[in-house]
Design a protein around this motif. Structure first.
Motif, PDB file in Angstrom:
ATOM      1  N   VAL A  75      -2.714  -5.504  -6.764  1.00  0.00           N
ATOM      2  CA  VAL A  75      -3.828  -5.841  -6.003  1.00  0.00           C
ATOM      3  C   VAL A  75      -4.576  -4.714  -5.206  1.00  0.00           C
ATOM      4  CG1 VAL A  75      -4.887  -7.478  -4.328  1.00  0.00           C
ATOM      5  CG2 VAL A  75      -3.545  -8.468  -6.241  1.00  0.00           C
ATOM      6  N   MET A  76      -3.519  -4.202  -4.562  1.00  0.00           N
ATOM      7  CA  MET A  76      -3.822  -3.056  -3.591  1.00  0.00           C
ATOM      8  C   MET A  76      -4.429  -1.801  -4.404  1.00  0.00           C
ATOM      9  SD  MET A  76      -3.343  -3.353  -0.276  1.00  0.00           S
ATOM     10  CE  MET A  76      -3.030  -5.035   0.306  1.00  0.00           C
ATOM     11  N   SER A  77      -3.746  -1.521  -5.406  1.00  0.00           N
ATOM     12  CA  SER A  77      -4.251  -0.620  -6.336  1.00  0.00           C
ATOM     13  C   SER A  77      -5.675  -0.730  -6.759  1.00  0.00           C
ATOM     14  CB  SER A  77      -3.390  -0.296  -7.538  1.00  0.00           C
ATOM     15  OG  SER A  77      -3.804   0.800  -8.432  1.00  0.00           O
ATOM     16  N   ILE A 103      -6.157  -1.946   6.597  1.00  0.00           N
ATOM     17  CA  ILE A 103      -5.912  -3.337   6.106  1.00  0.00           C
ATOM     18  C   ILE A 103      -6.447  -4.069   7.081  1.00  0.00           C
ATOM     19  CG2 ILE A 103      -4.099  -4.894   5.550  1.00  0.00           C
ATOM     20  CD1 ILE A 103      -2.573  -2.627   4.298  1.00  0.00           C
ATOM     21  N   HIS A 104      -7.134  -5.164   6.754  1.00  0.00           N
ATOM     22  CA  HIS A 104      -7.419  -6.298   7.648  1.00  0.00           C
ATOM     23  C   HIS A 104      -7.065  -7.628   6.836  1.00  0.00           C
ATOM     24  CE1 HIS A 104     -10.195  -4.035  10.485  1.00  0.00           C
ATOM     25  NE2 HIS A 104     -10.414  -3.200   9.223  1.00  0.00           N
ATOM     26  N   ASP A 150      -4.519   9.623  -1.072  1.00  0.00           N
ATOM     27  CA  ASP A 150      -5.390  10.153  -0.152  1.00  0.00           C
ATOM     28  C   ASP A 150      -6.090   8.871   0.292  1.00  0.00           C
ATOM     29  OD1 ASP A 150      -4.509  12.720  -0.069  1.00  0.00           O
ATOM     30  OD2 ASP A 150      -6.179  13.331  -1.531  1.00  0.00           O
ATOM     31  N   LEU A 151      -6.497   7.984  -0.768  1.00  0.00           N
ATOM     32  CA  LEU A 151      -7.348   6.847  -0.348  1.00  0.00           C
ATOM     33  C   LEU A 151      -6.616   5.804   0.647  1.00  0.00           C
ATOM     34  CD1 LEU A 151      -9.319   6.144  -3.844  1.00  0.00           C
ATOM     35  CD2 LEU A 151     -10.395   6.755  -1.401  1.00  0.00           C
ATOM     36  N   ALA A 152      -5.464   5.939  -0.070  1.00  0.00           N
ATOM     37  CA  ALA A 152      -4.234   4.881   0.680  1.00  0.00           C
ATOM     38  C   ALA A 152      -4.053   5.308   2.309  1.00  0.00           C
ATOM     39  CB  ALA A 152      -3.089   4.730   0.214  1.00  0.00           C
ATOM     40  N   LEU A 186       0.462  -1.136  -0.046  1.00  0.00           N
ATOM     41  CA  LEU A 186       0.089  -0.033   0.068  1.00  0.00           C
ATOM     42  C   LEU A 186       0.916   1.219  -0.054  1.00  0.00           C
ATOM     43  CD1 LEU A 186      -2.976   0.875   0.291  1.00  0.00           C
ATOM     44  CD2 LEU A 186      -2.677   0.866   2.575  1.00  0.00           C
ATOM     45  N   ASN A 187       1.932   1.280   0.791  1.00  0.00           N
ATOM     46  CA  ASN A 187       2.772   2.398   0.797  1.00  0.00           C
ATOM     47  C   ASN A 187       3.327   2.856  -0.665  1.00  0.00           C
ATOM     48  OD1 ASN A 187       2.232   2.604   3.456  1.00  0.00           O
ATOM     49  ND2 ASN A 187       4.393   1.555   4.097  1.00  0.00           N
ATOM     50  N   ASN A 188       3.754   1.571  -1.465  1.00  0.00           N
ATOM     51  CA  ASN A 188       4.495   1.769  -2.751  1.00  0.00           C
ATOM     52  C   ASN A 188       3.071   2.089  -3.800  1.00  0.00           C
ATOM     53  OD1 ASN A 188       7.388   0.851  -2.882  1.00  0.00           O
ATOM     54  ND2 ASN A 188       6.504  -0.549  -1.393  1.00  0.00           N
TER      55      ASN A 188
END
Length: 448
Positions: free
Chosen positions: A73-75, A38-39, A31-33, A19-21
């Motif tokens: 996947v995160m994106s 995260i769960h 902003d959304l990140a 997510l940081n990347n």
């Protein structure tokens, strides 16, 4: 600590790193990140996200992803918030909307990140040429090949290998001496078609998460107010991501018709450093918006078409002056030197010859016009309070002012009513803070 707890901890850290990347590689999603939580949840087959920003990942499945795949996947899950997938998916067509948005999102991300969707993710090559509503209609009418009703990602591809029974265990199978096979229990991944997760999905999977809320502005606020504030923050972040992505992509393709997004490197430490180019591109697109629309016969029109009997005037951009309201409050101290240097480079590329800079903190600290080449050594005044109202009023008195750029961290006061000129806001996001978008003008976030 047992093996299961170790896996959960590793997956949590790996998901957070991915997510940081995303923040660095795709700053428009930053902003959304910042808002999502995260769960790590074994009962989710792969990954999914709720409307209130709970981003779930299955630990074993997520740890099977490579670094670039994890970022993808995160994106992908953040893009469901950008496209307002939960709000657009009704009770009767939730799965169809999920599939349509998966196709569109994966088409976008493959262009940007340079890899195909991980784990046999859903794919439609020309999804970017169709609206979600059109794809949903085709799915319902049977005019397009419908995928199986499963998650967007292939859970089997990331599931750990099952232990092979020993010959002795096989010989005892079916007898009362056979060893009892361990039950999967409540933590076994369940069937969960789609990654747009709803409250009903969580109830069906017996997953309970605490209510997420932004900190209350005052002690007098209620929990309901905090939840509403979080929902509004998610909406604003999604709107800002969509508009910024559109602006930057359009600018890239306008200036470079053959532009394609660079391929994603597999080294996460390298990805974490390449946030410089998006800042410059955002600056360039915003400055281009403020360019004058004056026509001249010295430049041929791009809309000439096949006409050979007449000459149409083209747009004139050279030698124009840029109006800039500069927030010189104390919180801007550390970012102004670099930003003024970047503005100089972007402005020169757009044909700017002079910049009128109105510096404001508590009041107008300075109002002068400088040559573009002298911008790097420009003397900054202020570093006091955070009120730009006087600067807006100063430019409102000039009838020749048509467009203005405001450079600020948005921790400011400004006129509630729109001024008699167009405004392009360059909002600074320091330490991934979330600036509040004003209700008028064009809002562009700069990651510094």
């Amino acid at each position: 600590m047992n093996a299961a707890a170790d896996t959960l901890k590793l997956a949590q850290a790996y998901a957070q790193r991915a997510l940081n990347n995303v923040r660095n590689l795709q700053p428009y999603l930053g902003d959304l990140a910042d808002i999502v939580v995260i769960h790590v949840e074994p009962r989710i087959p792969t990954a999914g996200i709720t409307a209130d920003g709970c981003l779930f990942v299955n630990p074993d499945w997520f740890l099977s992803l490579s670094g670039p795949e994890a970022i993808y996947v995160m994106s992908h899950e953040l893009w469901h918030l950008v496209l307002q997938s939960h709000a657009r998916a009704g009770a009767d067509d939730a799965w169809h909307v999920n599939v349509a948005h998966d196709w569109i999102i994966n088409r976008i991300l493959t262009d940007e990140l340079g890899i195909m969707p991980p784990k046999n993710g859903l794919w439609l090559g020309d999804a970017d040429n169709h609206s979600a509503e059109e794809l949903v209609r085709w799915l319902k009418d049977g005019n397009i090949l419908s995928p199986a009703r499963r998650s967007v990602w292939d859970a089997e591809a990331g599931r750990p290998d099952q232990r092979t029974p020993t010959p002795f265990e096989e010989a005892l199978r079916g007898t009362h001496l056979a060893p009892v096979e361990a039950s999967s229990g409540d933590d076994a991944p369940a069937d969960c078609p789609g990654d747009i997760l709803t409250e009903e999905d969580l109830r069906r999977l017996s997953i309970t998460v605490p209510v997420i809320a932004v900190p209350l502005i005052s002690d007098g606020g209620s929990a309901g107010d905090a939840v509403a504030a979080r929902a509004e923050a998610l909406r604003l972040a999604a709107d800002a991501a969509l508009s910024t992505h559109a602006v930057v992509t359009s600018a890239l393709r306008y200036r470079h018709p053959d532009f394609t997004y660079p391929h994603l490197t597999a080294t996460l430490d390298i990805i974490a450093t390449n946030d410089r180019i998006p800042v410059e591109l955002a600056l360039q697109s915003g400055i281009d918006m403020t360019a004058p629309k004056v026509r001249t016969y010295r430049r041929a029109s791009r809309r000439q078409g096949t006409r050979q009997d007449i000459v149409l005037p083209g747009r004139r951009h050279e030698g124009w002056a840029l109006n800039l309201i500069l927030d010189t409050s104390g919180s801007m101290t550390g970012v102004l030197p670099r930003l003024l240097s970047l503005i100089k480079a972007s402005a020169k590329a757009a044909g700017v010859s002079q910049v009128r800079i109105i510096q404001a903190s508590d009041d107008v600290a300075a109002d002068e016009t400088v040559d573009i080449d002298g911008l790097e050594s420009f003397e900054v005044w202020g570093y006091g309070g955070s009120d730009l109202t006087a600067a807006f009023d100063r430019l409102s008195e000039d009838p020749d002012t048509e467009r203005v750029i405001v450079l600020s961290d948005m921790a400011i006061r400004y006129p509630a009513e729109p001024p008699p000129y167009d405004v392009v806001w360059f909002a600074i996001r320091e330490h991934y803070g979330t600036p509040v978008a004003p209700e008028y003008g064009t809002f562009i976030i700069l990651n510094v």
